[in-house]
Scaffold this active site. Structure first.
Site, PDB file in Angstrom:
ATOM      1  N   LYS A   1      46.606  39.934  37.901  1.00 32.87           N
ATOM      2  CA  LYS A   1      46.372  40.564  39.019  1.00 32.87           C
ATOM      3  C   LYS A   1      47.663  41.527  39.364  1.00 32.87           C
ATOM      4  O   LYS A   1      48.756  41.149  38.790  1.00 32.87           O
ATOM      5  CB  LYS A   1      45.534  40.009  40.199  1.00 32.87           C
ATOM      6  CG  LYS A   1      44.434  39.071  39.821  1.00 32.87           C
ATOM      7  CD  LYS A   1      43.396  40.117  39.183  1.00 32.87           C
ATOM      8  CE  LYS A   1      41.910  39.308  38.994  1.00 32.87           C
ATOM      9  NZ  LYS A   1      41.760  38.037  38.560  1.00 32.87           N
TER      10      LYS A   1
HETATM   11  C1  LIG Z   1      40.078  37.409  38.715  1.00 34.00           C
HETATM   12  C2  LIG Z   1      39.034  37.585  39.358  1.00 34.00           C
HETATM   13  C3  LIG Z   1      38.341  36.650  39.957  1.00 34.00           C
HETATM   14  C4  LIG Z   1      38.574  35.138  40.006  1.00 34.00           C
HETATM   15  O1  LIG Z   1      39.794  34.679  40.725  1.00 34.00           O
HETATM   16  P1  LIG Z   1      40.719  33.509  40.025  1.00 34.00           P
HETATM   17  O2  LIG Z   1      41.844  33.747  41.233  1.00 34.00           O
HETATM   18  O3  LIG Z   1      40.992  33.636  38.915  1.00 34.00           O
HETATM   19  O4  LIG Z   1      39.913  32.451  40.483  1.00 34.00           O
HETATM   20  C5  LIG Z   1      36.983  36.853  40.434  1.00 34.00           C
HETATM   21  N1  LIG Z   1      36.373  38.024  40.120  1.00 34.00           N
HETATM   22  C6  LIG Z   1      37.014  39.053  39.613  1.00 34.00           C
HETATM   23  C7  LIG Z   1      36.437  40.244  39.498  1.00 34.00           C
HETATM   24  C8  LIG Z   1      38.285  38.872  39.040  1.00 34.00           C
HETATM   25  O5  LIG Z   1      38.859  39.852  38.235  1.00 34.00           O
END
Ligand SMILES: *Cc1c(COP(=O)(O)O)cnc(C)c1O
Length: 388
Positions: A191
């Site tokens: 992210k």
């Molecule tokens: C990364 C992501 C998640 C989950 O996040 P985590 O921190 O990996 O549990 C959920 N929804 C979307 C759209 C994502 O890109």
């Protein structure tokens, strides 16, 4: 194509890579030496910074963006017998958490231009069992909040924004997180800012925030030196101070990171606009330079014209030293969802995009020359494998 050999001049270009500065690394070492390494002062400081960023709204952090969304649904009282409206084009976590609380996901097809849930189709999916809507800002491009919240208000529905990808995005001049109902961020390393693993939930009231704390840590509420009560079944979802310290080093850099991403996205558009490349027939993302944080740059391959499959395109890019990804396969076509009754053809617009979408490298320390190499190599591969 000969196998790629990374050199100092041309190292392997990954799909993405976090930027962790030396000050943050030193800060993490300090936390490790401090004697307090799990949730503590750094978690509190991270929550305070996030709250400040989100217009003073209550924020609590967790050890993933997945549990963050699940906890939002629990706080909203969503459970067995309820339905939650969401998109089939997301990371599978989005609909998994709906199943995890005992509710049923109701998928609504996407708008093929934004690749986000088609807000115009939401109302038709509402039933007496509907309790919430979970929109996803895919690649950081915000779902249009005005019609979304108008529908939620009219039908008395909660909204859990899966803003895992849109930290630093704005909508209508306002930060995602500073507006809306529940807003869930992820700080996974892919992210735009990271805590290694982690997530944050923006809420509306201190009552919700207290509940979030209980769901986060076994339901425990402490008082005085020896007082402890447990009224709900919580899990173990707390973030460590080590992770929080990484986040504290990341947050001040969000505008810088997203500025770099925007520049690179602009470069991609210029490179794909060259006549010989453009003629190959790509599906490009919305060229939004106002709102999106450019979490990803995703193209839709000219699938119908290609003699090779997406996996072969990816293998050839890999052999040329370029990492790519697929975000995402359509959720409703995974085995667990097929067993629950979904099938091919249920959401044709999402399925068409999911079949041929490809995420190209994009991260703050990448250069324009890297983007050029990506587009040139990809165009070369596609040109060499077109139906006559
Ligand atoms: C990364 C992501 C998640 C989950 O996040 P985590 O921190 O990996 O549990 C959920 N929804 C979307 C759209 C994502 O890109």
């Amino acid at each position: 194509m000969s196998p790629f050999v990374a050199t100092a001049a041309t190292p392997y270009l990954p799909l993405t890579r976090p930027t962790i500065d030396e000050e943050t690394i030193a800060g993490v070492a300090d936390v490790l030496r401090s004697g307090w390494i799990t949730s503590g002062p750094n978690v509190k400081a991270l929550e305070a910074k996030l709250s400040e960023y989100c217009g003073g709204r209550p924020v609590r952090v967790f050890n993933s963006g997945t549990c963050t969304m699940e906890i939002a649904l629990r706080i909203a009282g969503v459970g067995p017998g309820h339905e939650v409206i969401t998109t089939p084009l997301s990371w599978v976590a989005t609909s998994h958490v709906i199943l995890a609380v005992g509710a049923r996901p109701v998928f609504v097809d996407i708008d093929p231009v934004t690749r986000n849930i088609d807000v115009n189709r939401i109302e038709a999916a509402i039933t007496p069992a509907t309790r919430a809507i979970m929109p996803v800002d895919l690649a950081g491009l915000p779902v249009d909040r005005a019609p979304l919240y108008a529908i939620a208000k009219k039908h008395h529905l909660r909204v859990v924004e899966d803003a895992a990808q849109s930290y630093g995005t704005t909508w209508n001049g306002k930060r995602i997180g500073a507006i809306g109902d529940f807003v869930s961020f992820s700080f996974h390393p892919n992210k735009n800012v990271t805590t290694i693993e982690g997530g944050a939930l923006v809420m509306n009231t201190e009552v919700e925030a207290k509940l979030a704390e209980q769901y986060r840590l076994q339901g425990v509420v402490r008082s005085g030196f020896d007082g402890m009560e447990v009224e709900i079944v919580g899990g173990k979802f707390n973030l460590t101070d080590v992770a929080a310290r990484v986040g504290l080093g990341q947050l001040p850099r969000i505008d810088e990171f997203n500025g770099k991403r925007r520049e690179l996205a602009r470069a991609y558009f210029e490179l794909f606009a060259r006549p010989a490349v453009r003629a190959l027939g790509w599906g490009l993302p919305v060229a939004d330079f106002q709102q999106t944080n450019w979490h990803m740059f995703q193209v839709v391959l000219p699938e119908a014209r290609l003699t090779i499959k997406r996996a072969e395109v990816m293998a050839k890019l890999h052999a040329a030293g370029i990492g790519t990804g697929v975000h995402y396969p359509a959720i409703h076509l995974f085995a667990v969802y097929r067993r629950l009754g979904w099938k091919d053809g249920d959401f044709p617009l999402a399925e068409a995009i999911c079949r041929s979408i490809l995420t190209l490298p994009l991260f703050p320390t990448m250069t324009r020359a890297d983007a050029e190499r990506v587009v040139d190599t990809l165009a070369e591969i596609v040109s060499a494998h077109l139906h006559p």
